[in-house]
Design a protein around this motif. Sequence first.
Motif, PDB file in Angstrom:
ATOM      1  N   PRO A 174      -4.497   3.004  19.760  1.00 46.27           N
ATOM      2  CA  PRO A 174      -3.625   4.093  20.221  1.00 46.27           C
ATOM      3  C   PRO A 174      -2.379   4.188  19.352  1.00 46.27           C
ATOM      4  CG  PRO A 174      -3.176   2.151  21.507  1.00 46.27           C
ATOM      5  CD  PRO A 174      -4.259   1.763  20.514  1.00 46.27           C
ATOM      6  N   PRO A 175      -1.557   5.227  19.521  1.00 44.71           N
ATOM      7  CA  PRO A 175      -0.314   5.312  18.740  1.00 44.71           C
ATOM      8  C   PRO A 175       0.679   4.234  19.152  1.00 44.71           C
ATOM      9  CG  PRO A 175      -0.463   7.103  20.342  1.00 44.71           C
ATOM     10  CD  PRO A 175      -1.779   6.402  20.367  1.00 44.71           C
ATOM     11  N   HIS A 176       1.467   3.779  18.186  1.00 42.76           N
ATOM     12  CA  HIS A 176       2.466   2.739  18.440  1.00 42.76           C
ATOM     13  C   HIS A 176       3.726   3.030  17.632  1.00 42.76           C
ATOM     14  CE1 HIS A 176       1.281   1.155  14.543  1.00 42.76           C
ATOM     15  NE2 HIS A 176       0.026   1.021  14.964  1.00 42.76           N
ATOM     16  N   ALA A 177       4.698   2.140  17.724  1.00 45.82           N
ATOM     17  CA  ALA A 177       6.002   2.383  17.111  1.00 45.82           C
ATOM     18  C   ALA A 177       5.913   2.557  15.600  1.00 45.82           C
ATOM     19  CB  ALA A 177       6.958   1.241  17.450  1.00 45.82           C
ATOM     20  N   ARG A 222       9.187  -3.226   9.378  1.00 41.86           N
ATOM     21  CA  ARG A 222      10.075  -2.601  10.377  1.00 41.86           C
ATOM     22  C   ARG A 222       9.473  -2.747  11.776  1.00 41.86           C
ATOM     23  NH1 ARG A 222      13.704   2.116  10.076  1.00 41.86           N
ATOM     24  NH2 ARG A 222      14.703   2.161  12.130  1.00 41.86           N
ATOM     25  N   TYR A 223       8.198  -2.469  11.899  1.00 41.49           N
ATOM     26  CA  TYR A 223       7.488  -2.596  13.172  1.00 41.49           C
ATOM     27  C   TYR A 223       6.203  -3.387  12.929  1.00 41.49           C
ATOM     28  CZ  TYR A 223      10.703   1.029  14.725  1.00 41.49           C
ATOM     29  OH  TYR A 223      11.848   1.729  15.030  1.00 41.49           O
ATOM     30  N   PRO A 224       6.233  -4.682  13.160  1.00 41.80           N
ATOM     31  CA  PRO A 224       5.061  -5.532  12.881  1.00 41.80           C
ATOM     32  C   PRO A 224       3.979  -5.379  13.945  1.00 41.80           C
ATOM     33  CG  PRO A 224       6.827  -6.852  13.785  1.00 41.80           C
ATOM     34  CD  PRO A 224       7.395  -5.473  13.609  1.00 41.80           C
ATOM     35  N   VAL A 225       3.274  -4.258  13.886  1.00 35.63           N
ATOM     36  CA  VAL A 225       2.257  -3.951  14.879  1.00 35.63           C
ATOM     37  C   VAL A 225       1.189  -3.091  14.217  1.00 35.63           C
ATOM     38  CG1 VAL A 225       3.444  -1.850  15.677  1.00 35.63           C
ATOM     39  CG2 VAL A 225       1.902  -3.070  17.238  1.00 35.63           C
ATOM     40  N   SER A 226      -0.001  -3.107  14.779  1.00 37.68           N
ATOM     41  CA  SER A 226      -1.099  -2.282  14.273  1.00 37.68           C
ATOM     42  C   SER A 226      -1.946  -1.837  15.448  1.00 37.68           C
ATOM     43  CB  SER A 226      -1.963  -3.077  13.292  1.00 37.68           C
ATOM     44  OG  SER A 226      -2.646  -4.128  13.972  1.00 37.68           O
ATOM     45  N   GLY A 227      -2.763  -0.816  15.206  1.00 35.28           N
ATOM     46  CA  GLY A 227      -3.680  -0.382  16.249  1.00 35.28           C
ATOM     47  C   GLY A 227      -4.651  -1.481  16.634  1.00 35.28           C
ATOM     48  N   THR A 228      -5.087  -2.263  15.654  1.00 34.42           N
ATOM     49  CA  THR A 228      -5.999  -3.376  15.931  1.00 34.42           C
ATOM     50  C   THR A 228      -5.346  -4.392  16.869  1.00 34.42           C
ATOM     51  OG1 THR A 228      -7.046  -3.106  13.764  1.00 34.42           O
ATOM     52  CG2 THR A 228      -7.357  -5.217  14.884  1.00 34.42           C
ATOM     53  N   ALA A 229      -4.073  -4.698  16.617  1.00 38.51           N
ATOM     54  CA  ALA A 229      -3.367  -5.661  17.462  1.00 38.51           C
ATOM     55  C   ALA A 229      -3.185  -5.120  18.881  1.00 38.51           C
ATOM     56  CB  ALA A 229      -2.011  -5.991  16.846  1.00 38.51           C
ATOM     57  N   VAL A 230      -2.872  -3.845  19.009  1.00 35.03           N
ATOM     58  CA  VAL A 230      -2.698  -3.254  20.338  1.00 35.03           C
ATOM     59  C   VAL A 230      -4.006  -3.295  21.113  1.00 35.03           C
ATOM     60  CG1 VAL A 230      -2.114  -1.179  21.624  1.00 35.03           C
ATOM     61  CG2 VAL A 230      -0.802  -1.773  19.585  1.00 35.03           C
ATOM     62  N   ARG A 231      -5.100  -2.947  20.451  1.00 39.77           N
ATOM     63  CA  ARG A 231      -6.396  -2.950  21.141  1.00 39.77           C
ATOM     64  C   ARG A 231      -6.796  -4.358  21.575  1.00 39.77           C
ATOM     65  NH1 ARG A 231      -7.462   0.650  16.877  1.00 39.77           N
ATOM     66  NH2 ARG A 231      -8.674  -0.913  15.719  1.00 39.77           N
ATOM     67  N   ALA A 232      -6.408  -5.344  20.781  1.00 37.86           N
ATOM     68  CA  ALA A 232      -6.766  -6.726  21.110  1.00 37.86           C
ATOM     69  C   ALA A 232      -5.933  -7.276  22.259  1.00 37.86           C
ATOM     70  CB  ALA A 232      -6.601  -7.614  19.880  1.00 37.86           C
ATOM     71  N   ASP A 233      -4.648  -6.911  22.330  1.00 38.44           N
ATOM     72  CA  ASP A 233      -3.760  -7.469  23.354  1.00 38.44           C
ATOM     73  C   ASP A 233      -2.616  -6.496  23.607  1.00 38.44           C
ATOM     74  OD1 ASP A 233      -2.262  -8.964  25.086  1.00 38.44           O
ATOM     75  OD2 ASP A 233      -2.156 -10.751  23.822  1.00 38.44           O
ATOM     76  N   ALA A 288      -0.614  -6.127  26.121  1.00 42.02           N
ATOM     77  CA  ALA A 288       0.583  -6.723  26.713  1.00 42.02           C
ATOM     78  C   ALA A 288       1.484  -7.339  25.649  1.00 42.02           C
ATOM     79  CB  ALA A 288       0.185  -7.767  27.753  1.00 42.02           C
ATOM     80  N   ALA A 289       0.892  -7.970  24.641  1.00 41.01           N
ATOM     81  CA  ALA A 289       1.676  -8.597  23.586  1.00 41.01           C
ATOM     82  C   ALA A 289       2.382  -7.569  22.709  1.00 41.01           C
ATOM     83  CB  ALA A 289       0.779  -9.485  22.716  1.00 41.01           C
ATOM     84  N   CYS A 290       1.902  -6.326  22.721  1.00 40.63           N
ATOM     85  CA  CYS A 290       2.461  -5.256  21.885  1.00 40.63           C
ATOM     86  C   CYS A 290       3.206  -4.220  22.716  1.00 40.63           C
ATOM     87  CB  CYS A 290       1.346  -4.567  21.098  1.00 40.63           C
ATOM     88  SG  CYS A 290       0.368  -5.654  20.049  1.00 40.63           S
ATOM     89  N   TRP A 291       3.454  -4.520  23.992  1.00 43.01           N
ATOM     90  CA  TRP A 291       3.966  -3.528  24.933  1.00 43.01           C
ATOM     91  C   TRP A 291       5.255  -2.871  24.461  1.00 43.01           C
ATOM     92  CZ3 TRP A 291       0.682  -1.852  28.337  1.00 43.01           C
ATOM     93  CH2 TRP A 291       1.100  -1.082  29.422  1.00 43.01           C
ATOM     94  N   GLU A 292       6.140  -3.647  23.832  1.00 47.43           N
ATOM     95  CA  GLU A 292       7.426  -3.093  23.397  1.00 47.43           C
ATOM     96  C   GLU A 292       7.259  -2.026  22.318  1.00 47.43           C
ATOM     97  OE1 GLU A 292       9.889  -5.660  20.820  1.00 47.43           O
ATOM     98  OE2 GLU A 292       8.272  -7.126  21.003  1.00 47.43           O
ATOM     99  N   TYR A 293       6.104  -1.982  21.671  1.00 41.81           N
ATOM    100  CA  TYR A 293       5.870  -1.018  20.601  1.00 41.81           C
ATOM    101  C   TYR A 293       5.159   0.249  21.088  1.00 41.81           C
ATOM    102  CZ  TYR A 293       6.918  -5.036  17.635  1.00 41.81           C
ATOM    103  OH  TYR A 293       7.524  -6.123  17.037  1.00 41.81           O
ATOM    104  N   LEU A 294       4.924   0.359  22.387  1.00 42.49           N
ATOM    105  CA  LEU A 294       4.171   1.488  22.926  1.00 42.49           C
ATOM    106  C   LEU A 294       5.106   2.476  23.609  1.00 42.49           C
ATOM    107  CD1 LEU A 294       1.134  -0.425  24.463  1.00 42.49           C
ATOM    108  CD2 LEU A 294       1.378   0.526  22.164  1.00 42.49           C
TER     109      LEU A 294
END
Length: 359
Positions: free
Chosen positions: A15-18, A126-137, A139-145
Amino acid sequence: MTRYVHGLVLGKFYPPHAGHHHLVRTARRQCARLTVLVCASSVESVPLADRVAWMREEHPEADVVGAVDDVPVDLLDPAVWDAHMAIFRAAVPGPVDAVFTSEDYGAELARRFGAEEVLVDPGRTRYPVSGTAVRADPAACWEYLSAPVRAALARRVVVLGAESTGTTTLSRALAGHYRARGGVWARTGWVPEYGRRHSEEKLAALRTVDPEADWADAEFGTEEFPVIARRQDADEEREARLGSPVLICDTDSFATGIWHERYLGCRSPEVEEIAARRPRDLYLLTHHEGVPFEDDGLRDSPGLRPWMTDRFEEELTRTGRRFLVVRGSEQERLRTAVEAVDTLLAEGPRFADPLPERR
């Protein structure tokens, strides 16, 4: 400062993220016009329409369009590139003079659009996150959503039951339990029962006419229940956008249908249609046994509690909703509820894998 006439940002946003939003905002500042192309394959479990809506809400100043792209992903095959570009060009037919990306395929994508490549934070610093990481967990990426994505991914737990069976006590305690875990869970929301407020206002209105009126004088009309159901859902949606990866609800619009039946003796197709729009993940049905009936001025007919408990269980079963009946003391009920919710959260959101990529 505007440097380009028409810029393009392209992605799955699954999904989209920060990081995605940073890319779009960076591009928008440099373009007189910006198109965001959301590409989704039919194997993915988040509908294209949802992703487009989420991006439009976050970026109303951009032109967000969507396209279904089921072409296999092979960045080394020119023929595959040609097939992808046919889809991209159909969705974005006009000239593009800048392609903004954080991906290593950005140079080839820009070349094929006849545009300049503009790299934005390719190292994801700047934003250490990816769609793969969000799909995997998630909750761990919640601040970036963003808010609409949180609302879509939050696991919704509904506590429901007959009058004076401890639904509010359990739902408040359950929300408090998850808030106490801290971190992202500290924002766990609790949605109160709107029907309760509606009843309080109903009784107050009666007493403006007759100060001696009590709850036995109140009468419900079928038209009131869709209003209650819609308001309950609206309150739930608002809290889901603000809270943690789990949301605790003291009743929901599905339960409103049972209350319609309790007061008017029949089902409400309109309320049932409202309840079907938003699936919930888990229902906790508070059993009446062992819970003394307390008349708080808005309750009556304690003898109906067994019938209501049975009707809740029957309708939960008939409609295929996931539920658990909770019994025992307050502590036992909370312990049972926490175990059930933890099991739910451990299952994860179950994203389907995207098409594999060959790079």
